[in-house]
Design a protein around this motif. Structure first.
Motif, PDB file in Angstrom:
ATOM      1  N   LEU A   1       0.884  -1.149   0.000  1.00  0.00           N
ATOM      2  CA  LEU A   1       0.000   0.000   0.000  1.00  0.00           C
ATOM      3  C   LEU A   1       0.934   1.214   0.000  1.00  0.00           C
ATOM      4  O   LEU A   1       2.033   1.129   0.531  1.00  0.00           O
ATOM      5  CB  LEU A   1      -0.782  -0.066   1.310  1.00  0.00           C
ATOM      6  N   ARG A   2       0.476   2.335  -0.592  1.00  0.00           N
ATOM      7  CA  ARG A   2       1.355   3.515  -0.655  1.00  0.00           C
ATOM      8  C   ARG A   2       0.644   4.751  -0.165  1.00  0.00           C
ATOM      9  O   ARG A   2      -0.578   4.855  -0.320  1.00  0.00           O
ATOM     10  CB  ARG A   2       1.763   3.781  -2.122  1.00  0.00           C
ATOM     11  N   ILE A   3       1.421   5.676   0.353  1.00  0.00           N
ATOM     12  CA  ILE A   3       0.852   6.998   0.624  1.00  0.00           C
ATOM     13  C   ILE A   3       1.808   8.032   0.036  1.00  0.00           C
ATOM     14  O   ILE A   3       3.024   7.963   0.243  1.00  0.00           O
ATOM     15  CB  ILE A   3       0.515   7.235   2.114  1.00  0.00           C
TER      16      ILE A   3
ATOM     17  N   ILE B   1      -3.660   8.062  -0.502  1.00  0.00           N
ATOM     18  CA  ILE B   1      -3.378   6.623  -0.388  1.00  0.00           C
ATOM     19  C   ILE B   1      -3.605   5.983  -1.760  1.00  0.00           C
ATOM     20  O   ILE B   1      -4.577   6.304  -2.461  1.00  0.00           O
ATOM     21  CB  ILE B   1      -4.295   5.922   0.638  1.00  0.00           C
ATOM     22  N   ARG B   2      -2.695   5.087  -2.131  1.00  0.00           N
ATOM     23  CA  ARG B   2      -2.785   4.380  -3.422  1.00  0.00           C
ATOM     24  C   ARG B   2      -2.613   2.888  -3.164  1.00  0.00           C
ATOM     25  O   ARG B   2      -1.793   2.486  -2.348  1.00  0.00           O
ATOM     26  CB  ARG B   2      -1.670   4.832  -4.379  1.00  0.00           C
ATOM     27  N   ASN B   3      -3.346   2.083  -3.924  1.00  0.00           N
ATOM     28  CA  ASN B   3      -3.217   0.637  -3.735  1.00  0.00           C
ATOM     29  C   ASN B   3      -2.272   0.009  -4.753  1.00  0.00           C
ATOM     30  O   ASN B   3      -2.028  -1.192  -4.711  1.00  0.00           O
ATOM     31  CB  ASN B   3      -4.592  -0.037  -3.750  1.00  0.00           C
ATOM     32  N   CYS B   4      -1.739   0.816  -5.674  1.00  0.00           N
ATOM     33  CA  CYS B   4      -0.845   0.276  -6.705  1.00  0.00           C
ATOM     34  C   CYS B   4      -0.077   1.445  -7.310  1.00  0.00           C
ATOM     35  O   CYS B   4      -0.585   2.568  -7.379  1.00  0.00           O
ATOM     36  CB  CYS B   4      -1.676  -0.408  -7.791  1.00  0.00           C
TER      37      CYS B   4
ATOM     38  N   GLN C   1      -5.290   4.367 -10.801  1.00  0.00           N
ATOM     39  CA  GLN C   1      -5.810   5.619 -11.372  1.00  0.00           C
ATOM     40  C   GLN C   1      -6.544   6.432 -10.313  1.00  0.00           C
ATOM     41  O   GLN C   1      -6.986   7.548 -10.573  1.00  0.00           O
ATOM     42  CB  GLN C   1      -6.801   5.309 -12.518  1.00  0.00           C
ATOM     43  N   GLU C   2      -6.699   5.848  -9.153  1.00  0.00           N
ATOM     44  CA  GLU C   2      -7.510   6.456  -8.104  1.00  0.00           C
ATOM     45  C   GLU C   2      -6.668   6.667  -6.853  1.00  0.00           C
ATOM     46  O   GLU C   2      -5.739   5.887  -6.597  1.00  0.00           O
ATOM     47  CB  GLU C   2      -8.606   5.457  -7.722  1.00  0.00           C
ATOM     48  N   GLU C   3      -7.028   7.676  -6.049  1.00  0.00           N
ATOM     49  CA  GLU C   3      -6.339   7.910  -4.779  1.00  0.00           C
ATOM     50  C   GLU C   3      -7.368   8.207  -3.701  1.00  0.00           C
ATOM     51  O   GLU C   3      -8.454   8.700  -4.010  1.00  0.00           O
ATOM     52  CB  GLU C   3      -5.381   9.097  -4.920  1.00  0.00           C
ATOM     53  N   TRP C   4      -7.021   7.922  -2.472  1.00  0.00           N
ATOM     54  CA  TRP C   4      -7.915   8.139  -1.333  1.00  0.00           C
ATOM     55  C   TRP C   4      -7.259   9.200  -0.452  1.00  0.00           C
ATOM     56  O   TRP C   4      -6.101   9.027  -0.031  1.00  0.00           O
ATOM     57  CB  TRP C   4      -8.125   6.818  -0.595  1.00  0.00           C
ATOM     58  N   ASP C   5      -8.003  10.270  -0.161  1.00  0.00           N
ATOM     59  CA  ASP C   5      -7.414  11.485   0.377  1.00  0.00           C
ATOM     60  C   ASP C   5      -7.332  11.481   1.920  1.00  0.00           C
ATOM     61  O   ASP C   5      -8.237  11.960   2.605  1.00  0.00           O
ATOM     62  CB  ASP C   5      -8.257  12.673  -0.120  1.00  0.00           C
ATOM     63  N   ALA C   6      -6.229  10.975   2.422  1.00  0.00           N
ATOM     64  CA  ALA C   6      -6.057  10.912   3.879  1.00  0.00           C
ATOM     65  C   ALA C   6      -5.734  12.289   4.462  1.00  0.00           C
ATOM     66  O   ALA C   6      -6.110  12.592   5.583  1.00  0.00           O
ATOM     67  CB  ALA C   6      -4.935   9.932   4.226  1.00  0.00           C
TER      68      ALA C   6
END
Ligand code: SAM
Ligand code: SF4
Length: 333
Positions: A266-268, A274-277, A281-286
């Motif tokens: 998992l990446r930030i 946050i990115r799962n790969c 193409q998508e990111e989650w905004d922590a």
């Protein structure tokens, strides 16, 4: 053991490894990663603070994250990086903290990194001549990187790995010298296949120098390479040793031998996405969640949502593959 159910994606892959980018800035300009000039960096206020990174890691650790890797951009250009490492090393369930660096500032910081609790170092170096180094990085600094490697060895970092991106038409003449370098220096050299993550978007599939070709080159020129046992199936590299037991060579072959089916990463990004790969193409905004007063429970749910949305694989070879909008230095390698 995690207090809550493990961090599983929809394919049943457990996630235990977090890559944290601490900056998108860098002191060189590798052509396979960054633009040469006119780079637009994130504003400093957009970067996660050390306190925000620490909070994120504490929440992720409760979900089962055990290993951390700090990266960037060049992580050592982030001021006071050892202070962050010290904070992360105090989180009880974190078992391993590693750093990927281009090595230019390593002589200066190696001791402070070790004292802060850093366990492992990967140092990127793609060529063993100053001329080739400058062609790839478009900056000077070859000697400084070698000095950084030697300092890190001298102060007692063990199992140092050298990361070398292998590019067809450019790296062939470096392969055998790197084989000798691994044998003489007692370091593992890891060849990484060139991925379509260069900012200038010039990647072509025929520029990928495959791990398989490199094995043949090394085995013919030095000694046969034999595979090493693989204790952790989720590790991206396959490791080999020369037949006489001297010199370890690793291969990360994301293009010719994708390892997505065992990916636990998992990446930030530096600005808290946050990115799962790498190819997501998508990111989650922590960052927004944390800055608008979100709870740890909400952060935990955001991490789970990101992991759950992970695709089966990166799809580089599929017809509808689209590179991510961001380049490697903006994601964190
Ligand atoms: N600046 C640090 C460094 O170079 O080690 C850390 C960040 S860098 C993005 C992390 C790793 O990604 C480096 O080993 C680098 O060589 C590798 N890398 C960058 N762009 C790549 C690409 N397009 N394909 C494969 N590896 C790449
Ligand atoms: Fe900088 Fe690392 Fe990217 Fe090279 S690979 S430009 S050193 S971030």
């Amino acid at each position: 053991m995690p207090e809550t159910p493990p961090l599983l994606d929809s394919y049943g892959r457990p996630h235990a490894d977090l890559r944290i980018s601490v900056t998108d800035r860098c002191n060189i300009r590798c052509f396979y990663c960054m633009p040469n000039e006119h780079v637009i960096f994130q504003e400093r206020s957009m970067l996660l603070t050390f306190e925000e990174i620490e909070r994120f890691v504490k929440v992720a650790a409760k979900l089962g994250i055990r290993k951390l890797r700090l990266t960037g951009g060049e992580p050592l250009v982030r001021r006071e990086l050892p202070v962050l490492i010290e904070k992360l090393a105090k989180i009880e369930t974190i078992e391993d903290i590693a750093l990927t660096t281009n090595g230019l500032l390593l002589s200066r910081y190696a001791q402070a990194l070790k004292d802060a609790g850093l366990h492992r170092l990967n140092i990127s170096l793609d060529a063993l001549s100053a001329e080739k180094f400058e062609r790839i990085t478009r900056r000077k600094g070859f000697r400084q990187v070698l000095d950084g490697i030697h300092t890190a060895q001298a102060i007692g970092f063990e199992k140092i790995k050298i990361n070398a991106v292998a590019i067809a038409g450019l790296s062939e003449e470096e392969i055998v010298p790197f084989g000798h370098f691994a044998r003489e220096q007692g370091l593992e050299v890891r060849f990484i296949e060139f991925m379509p993550l260069d900012a200038e978007q010039n990647w072509q599939s025929n520029q990928v120098l495959s791990g398989e070709k490199i094995i043949t080159m090394l085995s013919e020129a030095i000694l046969p390479l034999v595979p090493c046992p693989r204790p952790d199936p989720s590790q991206p590299a396959t490791d080999y040793q020369f037949e006489d037991g001297r010199g370890r060579i690793g291969f990360i072959n994301p293009v010719t031998q994708p390892f997505c089916s065992t990916c636990n990463r998992l990446r930030i990004t530096a600005e808290g996405q946050i990115r799962n790969c790498l190819f997501s193409q998508e990111e989650w905004d922590a960052r927004s969640l944390m800055r608008k007063g979100g709870t740890d429970q909400e952060l935990s749910e955001l991490i789970r949502a990101c992991v759950l949305a992970k695709k089966a694989g990166h799809g580089i070879h599929s017809e509808d593959f689209h590179r991510p909008a961001r380049a490697m230095y903006q994601i964190g390698g």
